[in-house]
Design a protein around this motif. Structure first.
Motif, PDB file in Angstrom:
ATOM      1  N   ASN A 299      -2.265 -32.083  51.388  1.00  0.00           N
ATOM      2  CA  ASN A 299      -3.025 -32.566  52.624  1.00  0.00           C
ATOM      3  C   ASN A 299      -3.195 -31.434  53.531  1.00  0.00           C
ATOM      4  OD1 ASN A 299      -3.045 -34.522  54.703  1.00  0.00           O
ATOM      5  ND2 ASN A 299      -1.479 -33.517  55.764  1.00  0.00           N
ATOM      6  N   MET A 300      -4.554 -31.356  54.034  1.00  0.00           N
ATOM      7  CA  MET A 300      -5.086 -30.178  54.829  1.00  0.00           C
ATOM      8  C   MET A 300      -5.682 -30.534  56.311  1.00  0.00           C
ATOM      9  SD  MET A 300      -6.884 -27.991  51.624  1.00  0.00           S
ATOM     10  CE  MET A 300      -7.010 -29.729  50.533  1.00  0.00           C
ATOM     11  N   LEU A 301      -5.547 -29.664  56.954  1.00  0.00           N
ATOM     12  CA  LEU A 301      -6.147 -29.491  58.517  1.00  0.00           C
ATOM     13  C   LEU A 301      -5.328 -30.392  59.702  1.00  0.00           C
ATOM     14  CD1 LEU A 301      -9.959 -29.598  57.786  1.00  0.00           C
ATOM     15  CD2 LEU A 301      -8.548 -27.649  58.216  1.00  0.00           C
ATOM     16  N   ALA A 302      -4.709 -31.526  58.927  1.00  0.00           N
ATOM     17  CA  ALA A 302      -3.606 -32.171  59.917  1.00  0.00           C
ATOM     18  C   ALA A 302      -2.500 -32.830  59.327  1.00  0.00           C
ATOM     19  CB  ALA A 302      -4.844 -33.187  60.597  1.00  0.00           C
ATOM     20  N   ASN A 303      -1.492 -33.198  60.097  1.00  0.00           N
ATOM     21  CA  ASN A 303      -0.494 -34.068  59.922  1.00  0.00           C
ATOM     22  C   ASN A 303      -1.055 -35.384  59.463  1.00  0.00           C
ATOM     23  OD1 ASN A 303       0.893 -31.700  60.287  1.00  0.00           O
ATOM     24  ND2 ASN A 303       1.763 -32.464  62.154  1.00  0.00           N
ATOM     25  N   THR A 304      -0.544 -36.152  58.598  1.00  0.00           N
ATOM     26  CA  THR A 304      -0.908 -37.424  58.705  1.00  0.00           C
ATOM     27  C   THR A 304       0.260 -38.554  58.243  1.00  0.00           C
ATOM     28  OG1 THR A 304      -2.706 -38.989  57.733  1.00  0.00           O
ATOM     29  CG2 THR A 304      -1.582 -37.660  56.114  1.00  0.00           C
ATOM     30  N   THR A 305      -0.122 -39.812  58.178  1.00  0.00           N
ATOM     31  CA  THR A 305       1.040 -40.771  57.767  1.00  0.00           C
ATOM     32  C   THR A 305       0.618 -41.528  56.439  1.00  0.00           C
ATOM     33  OG1 THR A 305       1.790 -40.809  59.931  1.00  0.00           O
ATOM     34  CG2 THR A 305       2.363 -42.766  58.596  1.00  0.00           C
TER      35      THR A 305
ATOM     36  N   PHE B 244       3.110 -26.208  51.146  1.00  0.00           N
ATOM     37  CA  PHE B 244       2.570 -25.733  49.664  1.00  0.00           C
ATOM     38  C   PHE B 244       1.616 -24.907  49.576  1.00  0.00           C
ATOM     39  CE2 PHE B 244      -0.309 -26.852  45.974  1.00  0.00           C
ATOM     40  CZ  PHE B 244       0.763 -26.429  44.842  1.00  0.00           C
ATOM     41  N   ILE B 245       0.637 -24.832  50.535  1.00  0.00           N
ATOM     42  CA  ILE B 245      -0.335 -23.662  50.685  1.00  0.00           C
ATOM     43  C   ILE B 245      -0.186 -22.966  51.794  1.00  0.00           C
ATOM     44  CG2 ILE B 245      -1.954 -24.949  49.199  1.00  0.00           C
ATOM     45  CD1 ILE B 245      -3.459 -25.713  51.698  1.00  0.00           C
ATOM     46  N   SER B 246      -0.944 -21.875  51.927  1.00  0.00           N
ATOM     47  CA  SER B 246      -0.620 -20.930  53.270  1.00  0.00           C
ATOM     48  C   SER B 246      -1.819 -21.347  54.064  1.00  0.00           C
ATOM     49  CB  SER B 246      -0.581 -19.667  52.950  1.00  0.00           C
ATOM     50  OG  SER B 246      -1.991 -19.189  52.349  1.00  0.00           O
ATOM     51  N   GLU B 247      -1.768 -20.979  55.294  1.00  0.00           N
ATOM     52  CA  GLU B 247      -3.011 -20.728  56.457  1.00  0.00           C
ATOM     53  C   GLU B 247      -4.359 -20.256  55.600  1.00  0.00           C
ATOM     54  OE1 GLU B 247      -2.441 -19.881  60.369  1.00  0.00           O
ATOM     55  OE2 GLU B 247      -0.233 -20.355  60.189  1.00  0.00           O
ATOM     56  N   LYS B 248      -4.034 -19.024  55.085  1.00  0.00           N
ATOM     57  CA  LYS B 248      -5.317 -18.445  54.538  1.00  0.00           C
ATOM     58  C   LYS B 248      -5.782 -19.136  53.261  1.00  0.00           C
ATOM     59  CE  LYS B 248      -6.609 -14.116  52.427  1.00  0.00           C
ATOM     60  NZ  LYS B 248      -6.141 -12.630  52.105  1.00  0.00           N
ATOM     61  N   GLU B 249      -5.041 -19.848  52.382  1.00  0.00           N
ATOM     62  CA  GLU B 249      -5.307 -20.658  51.507  1.00  0.00           C
ATOM     63  C   GLU B 249      -6.136 -21.942  51.858  1.00  0.00           C
ATOM     64  OE1 GLU B 249      -2.244 -19.777  47.691  1.00  0.00           O
ATOM     65  OE2 GLU B 249      -1.531 -20.979  49.566  1.00  0.00           O
TER      66      GLU B 249
ATOM     67  N   MET C  64     -13.959 -17.094  58.813  1.00  0.00           N
ATOM     68  CA  MET C  64     -13.681 -18.290  59.914  1.00  0.00           C
ATOM     69  C   MET C  64     -14.166 -19.540  59.170  1.00  0.00           C
ATOM     70  SD  MET C  64     -16.300 -18.722  63.273  1.00  0.00           S
ATOM     71  CE  MET C  64     -15.745 -20.067  64.389  1.00  0.00           C
ATOM     72  N   MET C  65     -13.462 -20.649  59.394  1.00  0.00           N
ATOM     73  CA  MET C  65     -13.410 -21.912  58.770  1.00  0.00           C
ATOM     74  C   MET C  65     -14.770 -22.424  58.845  1.00  0.00           C
ATOM     75  SD  MET C  65     -10.781 -25.066  58.932  1.00  0.00           S
ATOM     76  CE  MET C  65      -9.671 -24.041  58.623  1.00  0.00           C
ATOM     77  N   ALA C  66     -15.597 -23.167  57.917  1.00  0.00           N
ATOM     78  CA  ALA C  66     -16.780 -23.557  58.000  1.00  0.00           C
ATOM     79  C   ALA C  66     -16.535 -24.754  58.957  1.00  0.00           C
ATOM     80  CB  ALA C  66     -17.236 -24.227  56.508  1.00  0.00           C
ATOM     81  N   PRO C  67     -17.571 -25.380  59.599  1.00  0.00           N
ATOM     82  CA  PRO C  67     -17.281 -26.570  60.435  1.00  0.00           C
ATOM     83  C   PRO C  67     -17.631 -27.653  59.899  1.00  0.00           C
ATOM     84  CG  PRO C  67     -19.751 -25.502  60.808  1.00  0.00           C
ATOM     85  CD  PRO C  67     -18.798 -24.592  59.794  1.00  0.00           C
ATOM     86  N   ASP C  68     -17.339 -28.901  60.362  1.00  0.00           N
ATOM     87  CA  ASP C  68     -17.400 -29.986  59.983  1.00  0.00           C
ATOM     88  C   ASP C  68     -18.816 -30.537  59.779  1.00  0.00           C
ATOM     89  OD1 ASP C  68     -17.356 -32.812  58.997  1.00  0.00           O
ATOM     90  OD2 ASP C  68     -16.214 -33.509  60.613  1.00  0.00           O
TER      91      ASP C  68
END
Length: 275
Positions: free
Chosen positions: A179-185, A74-79, A1-5
């Motif tokens: 870039n991870m967790l969200a799309n960005t501009t 470039f990276i997978s969800e698991k990575e 499980m992903m660690a929380p912010d």
């Protein structure tokens, strides 16, 4: 499980000078906030297929926009989960404009043009396979990063990064970001405009960067166009890792080649911890 912010909720911030986050705007002098009055800006959208900047309002001619390379998935969800979990196990330090950061690189004084190894122990272990994957792309075949900076953006802190050009005395041509967790501009801007195209005022090109993608800024986009992440484009937590290579000054034949070789040997052992 992903660690929380684990952000600190805004008890203080790392902003200096004119930099501002949401905490600053509540508790600090507002005299340095954005000046009133709208300015003219020509807005374009980058098309990764044609590599053109496409005019958003059809009032100006589209133009070639070299120096941007996008590698989707470039990276997978698991990575991604593995990388974020590893980052959140280390301490995040407060930085400018509502960001948090983790640095893996040498100690640098850009004003005095001085570099020292300090406590630099290399890039983190999980980056080794990512760097090898980057080098499979012909544009990055010779890319050997000597610094990695992880940045954590969150809308509750008003995270952003102002338009800027990265240093070119120490850092080389390619700026490589995952870039991870969200799309960005990514907003590229040229304040002096493009007079040859009849655009005398500032020109901005919006580059859409999908989640789990890699983006490379090089050539004209690296040295001529400023880049930024505006606050309004941070709608959820976003984490990125930016990798930088050495400039010619620190490579074989350069005046600082010996130091450059030392830094690369340390960086590419991939045993680093944040400094």
């Amino acid at each position: 499980m992903m660690a929380p912010d684990t952000s600190d909720g805004g008890a203080s911030c790392g902003c200096k000078g004119i930099r501002r986050c949401l905490f600053c705007e509540k508790f600090k002098d507002k005299g340095h906030l954005e000046a009133s009055g709208a300015k003219v800006v020509h807005h374009f959208l980058y098309d990764p297929e044609t590599r053109f900047a496409i005019c958003k309002d059809a009032e100006a001619t589209s133009f070639p926009f070299p120096g941007v390379f996008l590698w989707e998935n470039f990276i997978s969800e698991k990575e991604e989960e593995e990388l974020i979990s590893a980052m959140d196990q280390d301490m995040w330090n407060q930085s400018q404009s509502g960001r948090r950061k983790q640095d893996f690189g040498p100690k640098v004084n850009f004003k005095k043009k001085k570099v020292r190894i300090g406590s630099f122990s290399g890039l983190p272990p999980l980056s080794q396979k990512l760097v090898l994957r980057m080098q499979q792309e012909p544009r990055l075949a010779g890319f050997r990063p000597v610094e990695q900076c992880n940045l954590d953006y969150h809308p509750q802190r008003g995270s952003a990064i102002d338009p800027h050009l990265d240093d070119s005395w120490l850092w080389g041509e390619h700026l490589v970001t995952i870039n991870m967790l969200a799309n960005t501009t990514l907003t590229m801007s040229l304040e002096q405009g493009l007079p040859k195209l009849g655009l005398a005022e500032e020109v901005q090109v919006a580059v859409q960067v999908p989640r789990r993608s890699l983006i490379v800024i090089y050539d004209e986009a690296r040295y001529r166009w400023k880049h930024a992440i505006h606050r309004e484009h941070v709608r959820e937590r976003r984490v990125c890792s930016t990798y930088r290579e050495l400039s010619a000054e620190f490579l074989p034949g350069g005046q600082q080649a010996e130091l450059g070789a030392q830094l690369l040997d340390i960086a590419l052992c991939f045993q680093g911890t944040p400094i």
